[in-house]
Write a protein that holds these residues in place. Structure first.
Motif: not given
Length: 365
Positions: A235-241, A264-269, A286-292
């Motif tokens: 899954p792809t997780l980012k700010s707001g997820s 369980s909240s993808y905030g600034p920290k 990039d602050g996004v949790i993707g496959p890599n």
């Protein structure tokens, strides 16, 4: 599939001629032993096989011609890739198996019988070779092995004889089911049930199945390694997820030494911790949790271990309905849940949550 000399082991069929107003009817008697639920694979010796064939002839429009084959003729295919392709048909029909048919093609363009299914797994040209074509060395797809003891992941067992009314069959070998090599796990496309994954004995002993190896198959092995579940993707997780995936990511980050709350909240920290982690692993920050990022963030956990990474795994297992405590201790209940999950998602069943079990946990909902 060949029926000669196998009626006692397979379906008991009696053809009864009945004259009624000058019309003769042939009636197939119900098998003496019914098939069990294909969702719970059973040893073939305790099951009857359903009927097959005759399959399309080589010059049929439903059969790939030799000059139309693609992947196997030009590229090397790994056993894992082949098996993963085979798995996709277990759930491709809106979560159910692709139905069996010798006269229709599935959405991916491959014929829905046993040899069309194998052609799909091998990446051959559509709609697929027939069984004889798979076994024919002139097509350059397979080579015959000298014995079943040589079988490795991705090999085939083929009954390709044309002396029995064109009833033929082929199955994909995955791994041995026991140390005595008296049965094995296999994928097949069969009448009534469609795509199935179960234990078989075809080719073990005196029947008409011969072992073959795809000529462009590389690697091999005994089939004991983990494989991704069908269609599993990170899954792809980012700010707001929000949700369990975010909580697991936060727990994994904590296990790596980053101080953040598992809320369980993808905030600034959380984003800041992800960026620091990505930089430490030479990933795109990039602050996004993707496959890599997932592949670097996860860590293998198993029985006897404890900590935040175990909590992350327990968080995921609870999403699938397993009744366990998220206490960070990988005990008997967590191992039992992990084992059950692996069975249900067609993974190697070892109770260890490694990369592919993590991927299935996070990517099959």
């Amino acid at each position: 599939m060949s029926l000669r000399n196998r009626l006692t082991r397979r379906t008991q069929i009696a053809l009864v001629g009945i004259a009624a107003t000058g019309v003769a009817a042939a009636i197939a008697v119900i098998p003496a032993i019914a098939d069990s639920d294909p969702a719970q694979p059973a040893t073939a010796a305790a099951q009857n096989d359903t009927d097959y064939g005759p399959e399309p002839e080589a010059d049929s429009k439903l059969v790939t011609q030799a000059n139309a084959m693609t992947t196997m003729a030009t590229a090397t295919l790994s056993p894992d890739t082949m098996i993963n392709r085979a798995r996709t048909w277990l759930t491709a029909n809106n979560g159910r198996a692709v139905p069996y048919s010798m006269e229709r093609t599935w959405k991916d363009g491959y014929r829905q019988d046993c040899s069309g299914y194998v052609s799909m797994a091998l990446g051959l040209g559509k709609p697929g070779l027939n069984t004889v074509g798979l076994a024919d060395s002139r097509n350059g797809v397979t080579k015959r092995l000298s014995s079943v003891s040589q079988l490795k992941k991705g090999d085939l067992l083929i009954d390709y004889s044309t002396t029995d009314g064109d009833f033929r069959h082929v199955v994909i070998f995955e791994k041995w089911a026991n140390t005595s090599h008296s049965s094995y796990w296999a994928y097949e496309q069969r009448g009534t049930y469609g795509t199935t994954h179960r234990q078989l004995k075809y080719g073990i002993g005196s029947d008409h199945y011969d072992p073959f190896r795809p000529v462009k198959l590389s690697g091999g092995g005994s089939g004991g390694g983990q494989l991704p579940a069908p269609s599993a993707s990170w899954p792809t997780l980012k700010s707001g997820s929000k949700g369990a995936d975010v909580k697991s990511a936060q727990q994994l980050l904590t296990a790596r030494g980053y101080t953040i709350a598992a809320d369980s909240s993808y905030g600034p920290k959380t984003r800041a911790a992800v960026i620091r982690f990505q930089k430490s692993r030479s990933l795109a920050a990039d602050g996004v949790i993707g496959p890599n990022t997932w592949s670097k963030l996860i860590t293998t956990v198993k029985y006897g271990q404890s900590g935040q990474a175990v909590k992350a795994a327990q968080t995921q297992l609870k999403v699938y309905g397993y009744t366990i405590a998220v206490d960070g201790k990988f005990g008997a209940k967590t191992k039992a849940a992990a084992t059950a999950f692996q069975k249900n998602h067609h993974l190697a069943v070892d109770g260890v949550i490694g990369p592919n079990t993590w991927r299935a946990l996070l990517g099959t909902r």
